[in-house]
Design a protein around this motif. Structure first.
Motif, PDB file in Angstrom:
ATOM      1  N   PRO A 177       0.716  -1.297  -0.160  1.00 58.29           N
ATOM      2  CA  PRO A 177      -0.027   0.077  -0.030  1.00 58.29           C
ATOM      3  C   PRO A 177       0.909   1.466   0.018  1.00 58.29           C
ATOM      4  O   PRO A 177       1.996   1.325   0.640  1.00 58.29           O
ATOM      5  CB  PRO A 177      -0.827  -0.178   1.240  1.00 58.29           C
ATOM      6  CG  PRO A 177      -0.322  -1.078   2.228  1.00 58.29           C
ATOM      7  CD  PRO A 177       0.702  -1.909   1.247  1.00 58.29           C
ATOM      8  N   VAL A 178       0.390   2.370  -0.685  1.00 56.83           N
ATOM      9  CA  VAL A 178       0.949   3.746  -0.747  1.00 56.83           C
ATOM     10  C   VAL A 178       0.236   4.537   0.231  1.00 56.83           C
ATOM     11  O   VAL A 178      -0.817   5.041  -0.574  1.00 56.83           O
ATOM     12  CB  VAL A 178       1.356   4.134  -2.095  1.00 56.83           C
ATOM     13  CG1 VAL A 178       2.086   5.277  -2.071  1.00 56.83           C
ATOM     14  CG2 VAL A 178       2.385   2.933  -2.762  1.00 56.83           C
ATOM     15  N   PHE A 179       0.610   4.841   1.108  1.00 54.64           N
ATOM     16  CA  PHE A 179      -0.394   5.847   1.901  1.00 54.64           C
ATOM     17  C   PHE A 179      -0.260   7.484   1.459  1.00 54.64           C
ATOM     18  O   PHE A 179       0.828   7.665   1.104  1.00 54.64           O
ATOM     19  CB  PHE A 179      -0.056   5.880   3.353  1.00 54.64           C
ATOM     20  CG  PHE A 179      -0.321   4.508   4.047  1.00 54.64           C
ATOM     21  CD1 PHE A 179      -1.728   3.911   4.055  1.00 54.64           C
ATOM     22  CD2 PHE A 179       0.880   3.699   4.278  1.00 54.64           C
ATOM     23  CE1 PHE A 179      -1.736   2.545   4.667  1.00 54.64           C
ATOM     24  CE2 PHE A 179       0.464   2.277   4.772  1.00 54.64           C
ATOM     25  CZ  PHE A 179      -0.705   1.716   4.750  1.00 54.64           C
ATOM     26  N   ASN A 180      -1.187   8.133   1.395  1.00 60.36           N
ATOM     27  CA  ASN A 180      -1.161   9.392   1.177  1.00 60.36           C
ATOM     28  C   ASN A 180      -1.034  10.401   2.313  1.00 60.36           C
ATOM     29  O   ASN A 180      -1.179  11.555   2.239  1.00 60.36           O
ATOM     30  CB  ASN A 180      -2.596   9.699   0.366  1.00 60.36           C
ATOM     31  CG  ASN A 180      -2.724   9.229  -1.052  1.00 60.36           C
ATOM     32  OD1 ASN A 180      -1.611   9.050  -1.746  1.00 60.36           O
ATOM     33  ND2 ASN A 180      -3.687   8.396  -1.214  1.00 60.36           N
ATOM     34  N   TYR A 181      -0.684   9.873   3.424  1.00 58.13           N
ATOM     35  CA  TYR A 181      -0.729  10.407   4.807  1.00 58.13           C
ATOM     36  C   TYR A 181       0.189   9.871   5.799  1.00 58.13           C
ATOM     37  O   TYR A 181       0.697   8.840   5.503  1.00 58.13           O
ATOM     38  CB  TYR A 181      -2.051  10.590   5.311  1.00 58.13           C
ATOM     39  CG  TYR A 181      -2.803   9.215   5.098  1.00 58.13           C
ATOM     40  CD1 TYR A 181      -3.573   9.074   4.360  1.00 58.13           C
ATOM     41  CD2 TYR A 181      -2.505   8.304   6.582  1.00 58.13           C
ATOM     42  CE1 TYR A 181      -4.151   7.707   4.182  1.00 58.13           C
ATOM     43  CE2 TYR A 181      -3.255   6.979   6.242  1.00 58.13           C
ATOM     44  CZ  TYR A 181      -4.106   6.644   5.190  1.00 58.13           C
ATOM     45  OH  TYR A 181      -4.352   5.575   5.149  1.00 58.13           O
ATOM     46  N   ARG A 182       0.773  10.575   6.752  1.00 59.84           N
ATOM     47  CA  ARG A 182       1.860  10.204   7.681  1.00 59.84           C
ATOM     48  C   ARG A 182       1.084   8.708   8.377  1.00 59.84           C
ATOM     49  O   ARG A 182      -0.040   8.808   8.980  1.00 59.84           O
ATOM     50  CB  ARG A 182       1.658  10.982   8.691  1.00 59.84           C
ATOM     51  CG  ARG A 182       3.251  11.150   9.204  1.00 59.84           C
ATOM     52  CD  ARG A 182       3.381  12.677  10.147  1.00 59.84           C
ATOM     53  NE  ARG A 182       4.661  13.192   9.435  1.00 59.84           N
ATOM     54  CZ  ARG A 182       4.027  14.257   8.926  1.00 59.84           C
ATOM     55  NH1 ARG A 182       3.048  14.676   8.386  1.00 59.84           N
ATOM     56  NH2 ARG A 182       5.045  15.092   8.394  1.00 59.84           N
ATOM     57  N   VAL A 183       1.937   7.928   8.604  1.00 58.84           N
ATOM     58  CA  VAL A 183       1.543   6.623   9.262  1.00 58.84           C
ATOM     59  C   VAL A 183       2.759   6.050  10.089  1.00 58.84           C
ATOM     60  O   VAL A 183       3.456   6.661  10.071  1.00 58.84           O
ATOM     61  CB  VAL A 183       1.241   5.404   8.390  1.00 58.84           C
ATOM     62  CG1 VAL A 183      -0.116   5.716   7.441  1.00 58.84           C
ATOM     63  CG2 VAL A 183       2.323   5.161   7.376  1.00 58.84           C
ATOM     64  N   ARG A 184       2.322   5.363  11.165  1.00 63.57           N
ATOM     65  CA  ARG A 184       3.047   4.716  11.831  1.00 63.57           C
ATOM     66  C   ARG A 184       3.987   3.789  11.110  1.00 63.57           C
ATOM     67  O   ARG A 184       3.483   2.780  10.292  1.00 63.57           O
ATOM     68  CB  ARG A 184       2.384   4.116  12.963  1.00 63.57           C
ATOM     69  CG  ARG A 184       2.661   4.174  14.422  1.00 63.57           C
ATOM     70  CD  ARG A 184       1.781   3.341  15.313  1.00 63.57           C
ATOM     71  NE  ARG A 184       1.129   4.307  16.174  1.00 63.57           N
ATOM     72  CZ  ARG A 184       1.678   4.696  17.305  1.00 63.57           C
ATOM     73  NH1 ARG A 184       2.844   4.592  17.763  1.00 63.57           N
ATOM     74  NH2 ARG A 184       0.778   5.605  18.263  1.00 63.57           N
ATOM     75  N   GLY A 185       5.357   3.753  11.417  1.00 63.28           N
ATOM     76  CA  GLY A 185       5.920   2.859  10.514  1.00 63.28           C
ATOM     77  C   GLY A 185       6.736   3.332   9.435  1.00 63.28           C
ATOM     78  O   GLY A 185       5.987   4.335   8.725  1.00 63.28           O
ATOM     79  N   ARG A 186       7.761   2.682   8.800  1.00 64.10           N
ATOM     80  CA  ARG A 186       8.425   3.405   7.616  1.00 64.10           C
ATOM     81  C   ARG A 186       8.147   2.814   6.364  1.00 64.10           C
ATOM     82  O   ARG A 186       8.219   3.678   5.356  1.00 64.10           O
ATOM     83  CB  ARG A 186       9.891   3.277   7.892  1.00 64.10           C
ATOM     84  CG  ARG A 186      10.557   4.005   9.322  1.00 64.10           C
ATOM     85  CD  ARG A 186      11.958   3.810   9.295  1.00 64.10           C
ATOM     86  NE  ARG A 186      12.444   2.546   9.617  1.00 64.10           N
ATOM     87  CZ  ARG A 186      13.788   2.109   9.524  1.00 64.10           C
ATOM     88  NH1 ARG A 186      14.666   3.050   9.618  1.00 64.10           N
ATOM     89  NH2 ARG A 186      14.129   0.986   9.661  1.00 64.10           N
TER      90      ARG A 186
END
Ligand code: MG
Ligand code: MG
Length: 265
Positions: A177-186
């Motif tokens: 998955p490619v998130f469009n926002y800040r998430v936990r983990g790198r």
């Protein structure tokens, strides 16, 4: 993946030159399909179980996955077109948003044009981040930073979290998955061979709640606010990055971010 990327870009260009008030989304779908088939490729959206069209056309409060049909586009509409092609077993996936002119509603048109512009620029910010990223989730950080920086003077933007980007290759939708926002983990390490579809979906007003229409596909904003969607398929290779679904490899879009795409040798 260069060829399916180019074929996808050509199909979207064909749609772009035909989109105007008075045209139906089904007519746009036919234009995209003809373009892809003329190139000897196949519309990969048709390979998604249950979906029978070449594009998704999402109008106004529709964010993504709008089904082409008899809906006639009207002045001032904000329309997102998502499209993909499969060629020799490899896939492309890209989306853009247009705002149709409406002389009677200049404020609405300006607001929607800015929404589309912010969404497109947030995509380029994410792609630019990918060019130097060590880990994939830096892309979403860059998108969120860009969008947050654009909220001002009572204008708020929301980054959808119900839908995200994805890896792409032999299938249109692959891990990661490619998130469009800040998430936990790198996230996974960014290295040569990674190909991802980055696709921010941004709403006007800041609410990110969505609902799915009775047609079981169309995703709408819960509060009826307008939304925009831009997407490119991007390859990381030994020499750098190349935007597969842009004819210039992303050179124009990346220039403001000081990034030069490198053709795949
Ligand atoms: Mg897409
Ligand atoms: Mg996609």
């Amino acid at each position: 993946m260069v060829a399916p990327g180019r074929i996808t870009a050509d199909a979207l260009n064909a749609v772009l030159s035909a989109v105007r008030a008075g045209v139906t989304t089904l007519e746009l779908d036919a234009i995209a399909e003809a373009s892809i088939r003329a190139a000897g490729a196949e519309p990969n959206f048709m390979l998604v179980p249950g979906y029978r069209h070449t594009i998704c056309a999402s109008v106004n409060d529709e964010v993504v996955h709008g089904i082409p049909g008899g809906r006639v586009l009207g002045a001032g509409d904000i329309v997102s077109i998502d499209c993909g092609a499969q060629f020799e077993g490899w896939n492309g996936d890209s989306a853009l948003t247009v705002v149709l002119p409406d002389a009677s509603r200049p404020d609405i048109v300006a607001e929607r044009a800015e929404l589309s512009h912010v969404t497109e620029q947030s995509l380029w910010a994410g792609i630019a981040a990918l060019s130097t990223a060590r880990h994939l989730n830096q892309v979403g950080e860059a998108i969120e930073d860009y969008v947050e920086g654009k909220a001002s003077g009572g204008v708020a933007y929301g980054i959808l979290e119900d839908y995200v980007g994805h890896g792409i290759g032999r299938s249109m939708h692959e891990d990661p998955p490619v998130f469009n926002y800040r998430v936990r983990g790198r996230g996974p390490t960014v290295k040569a061979g990674l190909v991802v579809a980055i696709e921010p979906m941004i709403t006007l007003g800041g609410s990110i709640d969505t609902r799915v229409h009775d047609d079981e596909w169309t995703v709408l904003t819960a509060d009826g606010a307008a939304a925009a969607h831009w997407e490119h398929s991007v390859a990381v290779h030994d020499g750098g990055i190349w935007v597969l679904t842009a004819h210039d490899g992303g050179a124009a879009g990346l220039a403001p971010f000081g990034v030069t795409p490198v053709p795949i040798a």
